[in-house]
Motif scaffolding. Sequence first.
Motif, PDB file in Angstrom:
ATOM      1  N   ALA A   3       0.842  -1.194   0.000  1.00  0.00           N
ATOM      2  CA  ALA A   3       0.000   0.000   0.000  1.00  0.00           C
ATOM      3  C   ALA A   3       0.876   1.242   0.000  1.00  0.00           C
ATOM      4  O   ALA A   3       1.898   1.302   0.677  1.00  0.00           O
ATOM      5  N   PRO A   4       0.465   2.262  -0.779  1.00  0.00           N
ATOM      6  CA  PRO A   4       1.245   3.497  -0.810  1.00  0.00           C
ATOM      7  C   PRO A   4       1.208   4.216   0.546  1.00  0.00           C
ATOM      8  O   PRO A   4       0.279   4.046   1.336  1.00  0.00           O
ATOM      9  N   LEU A   5       2.211   5.020   0.797  1.00  0.00           N
ATOM     10  CA  LEU A   5       2.288   5.773   2.035  1.00  0.00           C
ATOM     11  C   LEU A   5       1.327   6.961   2.028  1.00  0.00           C
ATOM     12  O   LEU A   5       0.736   7.295   3.042  1.00  0.00           O
ATOM     13  N   VAL A   6       1.166   7.563   0.856  1.00  0.00           N
ATOM     14  CA  VAL A   6       0.320   8.753   0.718  1.00  0.00           C
ATOM     15  C   VAL A   6      -0.634   8.552  -0.451  1.00  0.00           C
ATOM     16  O   VAL A   6      -0.247   8.050  -1.500  1.00  0.00           O
ATOM     17  N   LEU A   7      -1.878   8.970  -0.241  1.00  0.00           N
ATOM     18  CA  LEU A   7      -2.883   8.968  -1.322  1.00  0.00           C
ATOM     19  C   LEU A   7      -3.501  10.356  -1.417  1.00  0.00           C
ATOM     20  O   LEU A   7      -3.816  10.972  -0.396  1.00  0.00           O
ATOM     21  N   ASN A   8      -3.671  10.841  -2.634  1.00  0.00           N
ATOM     22  CA  ASN A   8      -4.361  12.111  -2.867  1.00  0.00           C
ATOM     23  C   ASN A   8      -5.670  11.817  -3.575  1.00  0.00           C
ATOM     24  O   ASN A   8      -5.690  11.095  -4.579  1.00  0.00           O
ATOM     25  N   ARG A  10      -9.478  13.116  -5.337  1.00  0.00           N
ATOM     26  CA  ARG A  10      -9.938  14.117  -6.283  1.00  0.00           C
ATOM     27  C   ARG A  10     -10.396  15.398  -5.598  1.00  0.00           C
ATOM     28  O   ARG A  10     -10.287  16.481  -6.159  1.00  0.00           O
ATOM     29  N   ASP A  11     -10.872  15.289  -4.359  1.00  0.00           N
ATOM     30  CA  ASP A  11     -11.355  16.479  -3.652  1.00  0.00           C
ATOM     31  C   ASP A  11     -10.224  17.309  -3.037  1.00  0.00           C
ATOM     32  O   ASP A  11     -10.469  18.288  -2.338  1.00  0.00           O
ATOM     33  N   GLY A  12      -8.957  16.935  -3.293  1.00  0.00           N
ATOM     34  CA  GLY A  12      -7.816  17.709  -2.822  1.00  0.00           C
ATOM     35  C   GLY A  12      -7.275  17.280  -1.470  1.00  0.00           C
ATOM     36  O   GLY A  12      -6.329  17.885  -0.968  1.00  0.00           O
ATOM     37  N   MET A  13      -7.871  16.250  -0.903  1.00  0.00           N
ATOM     38  CA  MET A  13      -7.407  15.768   0.405  1.00  0.00           C
ATOM     39  C   MET A  13      -6.163  14.907   0.225  1.00  0.00           C
ATOM     40  O   MET A  13      -6.052  14.145  -0.732  1.00  0.00           O
ATOM     41  N   CYS A  14      -5.267  15.035   1.181  1.00  0.00           N
ATOM     42  CA  CYS A  14      -4.064  14.202   1.211  1.00  0.00           C
ATOM     43  C   CYS A  14      -4.229  13.250   2.397  1.00  0.00           C
ATOM     44  O   CYS A  14      -4.443  13.669   3.531  1.00  0.00           O
ATOM     45  N   TRP A  15      -4.114  11.947   2.141  1.00  0.00           N
ATOM     46  CA  TRP A  15      -4.311  10.918   3.162  1.00  0.00           C
ATOM     47  C   TRP A  15      -2.992  10.183   3.411  1.00  0.00           C
ATOM     48  O   TRP A  15      -2.339   9.758   2.464  1.00  0.00           O
ATOM     49  N   LEU A  16      -2.622  10.053   4.678  1.00  0.00           N
ATOM     50  CA  LEU A  16      -1.387   9.366   5.039  1.00  0.00           C
ATOM     51  C   LEU A  16      -1.712   8.027   5.681  1.00  0.00           C
ATOM     52  O   LEU A  16      -2.660   7.920   6.463  1.00  0.00           O
ATOM     53  N   ARG A  17      -0.910   7.008   5.333  1.00  0.00           N
ATOM     54  CA  ARG A  17      -1.102   5.691   5.947  1.00  0.00           C
ATOM     55  C   ARG A  17      -0.709   5.794   7.419  1.00  0.00           C
ATOM     56  O   ARG A  17       0.391   6.182   7.766  1.00  0.00           O
ATOM     57  N   GLU A  49     -13.190   5.075  -4.036  1.00  0.00           N
ATOM     58  CA  GLU A  49     -14.552   5.501  -4.379  1.00  0.00           C
ATOM     59  C   GLU A  49     -14.643   7.008  -4.548  1.00  0.00           C
ATOM     60  O   GLU A  49     -15.483   7.512  -5.283  1.00  0.00           O
ATOM     61  N   HIS A  50     -13.786   7.751  -3.847  1.00  0.00           N
ATOM     62  CA  HIS A  50     -13.763   9.217  -3.970  1.00  0.00           C
ATOM     63  C   HIS A  50     -12.863   9.666  -5.116  1.00  0.00           C
ATOM     64  O   HIS A  50     -12.842  10.841  -5.462  1.00  0.00           O
ATOM     65  N   GLY A  51     -12.102   8.745  -5.666  1.00  0.00           N
ATOM     66  CA  GLY A  51     -11.222   9.045  -6.786  1.00  0.00           C
ATOM     67  C   GLY A  51      -9.816   9.384  -6.342  1.00  0.00           C
ATOM     68  O   GLY A  51      -9.578  10.477  -5.837  1.00  0.00           O
ATOM     69  N   ILE A  52      -8.899   8.436  -6.529  1.00  0.00           N
ATOM     70  CA  ILE A  52      -7.502   8.670  -6.184  1.00  0.00           C
ATOM     71  C   ILE A  52      -6.813   9.279  -7.396  1.00  0.00           C
ATOM     72  O   ILE A  52      -6.843   8.711  -8.490  1.00  0.00           O
ATOM     73  N   VAL A  53      -6.187  10.441  -7.200  1.00  0.00           N
ATOM     74  CA  VAL A  53      -5.527  11.123  -8.311  1.00  0.00           C
ATOM     75  C   VAL A  53      -4.004  11.014  -8.227  1.00  0.00           C
ATOM     76  O   VAL A  53      -3.317  11.345  -9.197  1.00  0.00           O
ATOM     77  N   GLY A  54      -3.483  10.551  -7.100  1.00  0.00           N
ATOM     78  CA  GLY A  54      -2.038  10.416  -6.969  1.00  0.00           C
ATOM     79  C   GLY A  54      -1.679   9.621  -5.724  1.00  0.00           C
ATOM     80  O   GLY A  54      -2.477   9.507  -4.791  1.00  0.00           O
ATOM     81  N   SER A  55      -0.499   9.045  -5.759  1.00  0.00           N
ATOM     82  CA  SER A  55      -0.022   8.297  -4.601  1.00  0.00           C
ATOM     83  C   SER A  55       1.496   8.371  -4.555  1.00  0.00           C
ATOM     84  O   SER A  55       2.138   8.673  -5.556  1.00  0.00           O
ATOM     85  N   ALA A  56       2.037   8.085  -3.383  1.00  0.00           N
ATOM     86  CA  ALA A  56       3.492   8.099  -3.223  1.00  0.00           C
ATOM     87  C   ALA A  56       3.885   7.027  -2.216  1.00  0.00           C
ATOM     88  O   ALA A  56       3.183   6.799  -1.228  1.00  0.00           O
ATOM     89  N   ASP A  57       5.004   6.377  -2.499  1.00  0.00           N
ATOM     90  CA  ASP A  57       5.508   5.367  -1.577  1.00  0.00           C
ATOM     91  C   ASP A  57       6.490   5.951  -0.570  1.00  0.00           C
ATOM     92  O   ASP A  57       6.812   5.331   0.432  1.00  0.00           O
TER      93      ASP A  57
END
Length: 140
Positions: A3-8, A10-17, A49-57
């Motif tokens: 799983a990626p460390l960070v997910l962005n 579509r609504d502009g939220m940045c999510w951290l694992r 479901e909200h739409g992931i536009v980017g991720s980072a490991d």
Amino acid sequence: MNAPLVLNTRDGMCWLRRAVTRDGAALYAPEGVCACPEFVMATQAELAEHGIVGSADVLPVPAAETHAALEDTLGTLLAQHTELEALRARVAELEGEHATSRTVDEDPIAYTLTPKALDVADRLTALLAPTQVQRLDGDA
């Protein structure tokens, strides 16, 4: 776990694992939220479901700032190391002086007696004093 460390999203939220479930699924919390209960966190599928536009490991680290900070830290550590070595040399010098200028009998820390030990020493002196006088008379 891949799983990626960070997910962005579509609504502009940045999510951290932030955690992992028993079955190995990654749980994400919004960036800036340090303490988040697991039941409030989202899985990667829920965020999809909200739409992931980017991720980072990995998280990006500015190399120039890090290098300068490391050089500053290294300079401070080297200065402190030099000072520490000078202090160690001074301690060794003082210990050497102490060992040559003071006998063990003069060391108040090594021979600090408890009240009970002083009492025993006084009684022993009183017991042996007559024999010491006789020994001295016999030598004369």
